[in-house]
Design an enzyme around this catalytic site. Structure first.
Site, PDB file in Angstrom:
ATOM      1  N   HIS A 194       0.812  -1.220   0.000  1.00 37.77           N
ATOM      2  CA  HIS A 194       0.000   0.000   0.000  1.00 37.77           C
ATOM      3  C   HIS A 194       0.838   1.258   0.000  1.00 37.77           C
ATOM      4  O   HIS A 194       0.523   2.226  -0.679  1.00 37.77           O
ATOM      5  CB  HIS A 194      -0.911  -0.004   1.232  1.00 37.77           C
ATOM      6  CG  HIS A 194      -2.200  -0.678   0.965  1.00 37.77           C
ATOM      7  ND1 HIS A 194      -2.779  -1.568   1.835  1.00 37.77           N
ATOM      8  CD2 HIS A 194      -3.011  -0.610  -0.092  1.00 37.77           C
ATOM      9  CE1 HIS A 194      -3.905  -2.001   1.313  1.00 37.77           C
ATOM     10  NE2 HIS A 194      -4.065  -1.436   0.145  1.00 37.77           N
ATOM     11  N   CYS A 491       4.635  -4.860 -20.848  1.00 38.04           N
ATOM     12  CA  CYS A 491       3.855  -4.193 -19.798  1.00 38.04           C
ATOM     13  C   CYS A 491       4.406  -4.493 -18.408  1.00 38.04           C
ATOM     14  O   CYS A 491       3.779  -4.156 -17.414  1.00 38.04           O
ATOM     15  CB  CYS A 491       2.382  -4.576 -19.895  1.00 38.04           C
ATOM     16  SG  CYS A 491       2.083  -6.343 -19.710  1.00 38.04           S
TER      17      CYS A 491
END
Ligand code: PEP
Ligand code: MG
Length: 568
Positions: A194, A491
């Site tokens: 996070h 990616c």
């Protein structure tokens, strides 16, 4: 100006930004012994009265977090809402209340239950394991609220500061006065946790896993450099000037919003990676030419049951609608290993990274794949925007053919697969023959080529995409794309490195997808070189005997002005 040997702490950088400023430590949780009595108004409470206090503490913490979530935006809002939900979790609360009702001291009861949940999350691994920090933040807040202590958390910042913490929960981050935060540095946490996600969204320099950083006293001046992963204590003037120069150079690069192309006009699409429709809205405001990777599993990390086709279709349509006319590459669910989904992941796999994950889910639950393709087809119809749709973790041409057949049967127009397993790279031509495009996932390609867990930061040298064997596989895939005249994108995180991006272009990669903050530097690097020069740089990298030698040879080959602008 200081003299003597600088103290330098090594960590894992997230992004490439840097900052200099004084340390402001997040205050530790007040130490309350597990058997501390619950005293309210001078009276020791037990039994039902203690349960009432604890129940109110959970409710207050949840309400406070929900309030912060309402005031926040974007990812911060989502993670705060998720943490508020965690504080509101009925199972968590009722287990604590049962133990308090049975006479266990409040702190011990909250701690015991939270640790049981934390163990479950840790065993689940990946994203859930990274939520353990949030869970413990709920515990600390509930204990503080029940015991009548001030909520633990971030200090009041009186000047622009480098916020230093053991780990930072979303709730802590939301309480920060962002105008005064220069950077975030933590002892713990992972580069996909996070703290890293939020710092990335906020554009803040961030370092995780910096051992010893919380020993620094408040006010200590430090230089934080995410590009090198270093925290330098008492930086000298030369280092500060160098970081200032880099920051100014990076700001200057943001003014170029033209489509990606080499100096001689060879097109290289520059795209963004997203995980939610909200991310798509943010990308819409950038110069990204579209989305090169929509990690759809991110939408459903909290889901305990398979989302309905209607729910899925709404989420995909929202992302597509945010980017009218722009390319959007959607990846079907990549559940398992580092991204467990409660409704899709195989339980008790001994080796989940090598198990039933990604497209292999079709073997155990083909309906999941079918439902998702149906939802994507519905989103295509309702928005009039045709997504490019690709499957993760394809290992064989048979799997590619099977996916293409299913996707086309639903009316998906552009079908592709990811190349992130070495077998797929080695047989890229056969795989490309089955689909319209491929996208290289260099995070997993490096993991599987080098037999190195991508979550183990201490093995980062082996996971390096510059490793010759990884470069060989990227080259083989790009070559197949060139031969068949089909697009080959990248990616994985490697596309965000402007130096590596040049090698990718030289190898024949046609599009690069990354976090949108990385786009300006990559756009500049590509624009500063001709295709022929990129090919020469790529040839030099391929000929090198080690990852370090490959990077060195390319960096040495860059024009000094370009090197300076990129800070490499
Ligand atoms: C990759 O593996 O490089 C990739 C882009 O996919 P993810 O990081 O989601 O596994
Ligand atoms: Mg992958």
């Amino acid at each position: 100006m200081t003299t003597g040997v600088a103290v330098v702490l090594q960590g894992v950088g997230v992004g490439r930004r840097a900052a200099v400023g004084p340390v402001a430590r997040v205050q530790p949780v007040p130490a309350v012994p597990g058997d501390a009595p619950l005293v309210v108004g001078g009276e020791v409470l037990t039994g039902e009265r203690a349960q009432e206090v604890v129940s109110r503490a959970f409710a207050d913490v949840s309400a406070a977090l929900a309030g912060q979530s309402r005031r926040a935006t974007g990812t911060v809002k989502d993670v705060l809402a998720a943490t508020a939900q965690m504080a509101d979790d009925r199972a968590l609360r009722s287990q604590v209340l049962t133990r308090v009702g049975a006479g266990e001291p409040v702190v011990a009861a909250v701690d015991g239950v939270v640790e049981t949940f934390a163990t479950m999350f840790t065993q689940a691994g990946g994203y859930l394991a990274e939520r353990v920090t949030d869970l413990r933040s709920v515990r600390d807040r509930v204990v503080a609220a029940a015991m009548g202590l001030p909520a633990p958390g971030v200090p009041e910042l009186t000047e622009p500061s480098v916020v230093v913490a053991t780990d930072l929960a979303p709730a802590d981050t939301a309480a920060l006065d962002l105008d005064k935060v220069l950077a975030i540095v933590t002892e713990l946490g992972g580069p996909t946790g996070h703290t890293a996600i939020i710092a990335g969204q906020l554009g803040l320099p961030c370092l995780v896993r910096v051992h010893g950083v919380t020993d620094l006293a408040d006010g200590t001046r430090v230089a934080v450099d995410a590009a090198s992963g270093l925290v330098t204590v008492d930086p000298d003037d030369a280092l500060v000037a160098e970081l200032d120069r880099r920051a100014a150079a990076e700001r200057a690069l943001e003014s170029d919003t033209d489509a990606g192309a080499t100096a001689d006009g060879h097109t290289v699409q520059l795209l963004a990676n997203i995980g939610t429709a909200a991310d798509a809205v943010r990308v819409a405001g950038t110069a990204a030419e579209g989305v090169g990777l929509f990690r759809t599993e991110v939408l459903f990390l909290e889901a305990t049951a398979e989302p309905t086709v209607a729910e899925q279709s709404a989420a995909y349509a929202a992302a597509l609608a945010a980017l009218p006319g722009r390319k959007v590459v959607v990846r079907t669910l990549d559940a398992g290993a580092d991204k467990p989904l409660a409704f899709a992941t195989q339980p008790d796999e001994e080796n989940p990274a090598l198990g039933v994950r990604g497209y292999r889910l079709v073997r155990t639950n083909a309906d999941l794949v079918e439902h998702q393709l149906e939802a994507l087809a519905q989103a295509q119809r309702s928005t009039g925007q045709a997504p490019w749709v690709m499957a993760p973790m394809i290992a064989t041409a048979d799997e590619a053919r099977d996916f293409a057949r299913r996707a086309r049967a639903h009316g998906i127009e552009r079908v592709g697969v990811m190349v992130e397993v070495p077998s797929a790279a080695l047989r890229a031509a056969e795989i490309l023959a089955e689909v319209d495009f491929v996208s290289l996932g260099t995070n997993d390609l490096a993991q599987y080529t080098m037999a190195t867990d991508r979550l183990r930061g201490e093995l980062a040298d082996l996971l390096d995409p510059w490793q010759p064997a990884v470069l060989d596989l990227v080259a083989a895939t790009a070559r197949a794309g060139t031969q068949l005249g089909k697009p080959v994108g990248v990616c994985g995180e490697s596309a965000a490195d402007p130096v590596f991006a040049l090698v990718l272009v030289g190898l024949g990669v046609t599009s690069l997808s990354m976090s949108s903050g990385a786009l300006p530097a990559v756009r500049f690097a590509v624009r500063s070189h001709t295709l022929e020069r990129c090919r020469e740089l790529a040839a030099g990298a391929l000929a090198a005997a080690s990852a370090q030698a490959a990077r060195d040879v390319v960096v040495d080959g860059l024009d000094p002005d370009v090197r300076a602008a990129l800070g490499v």
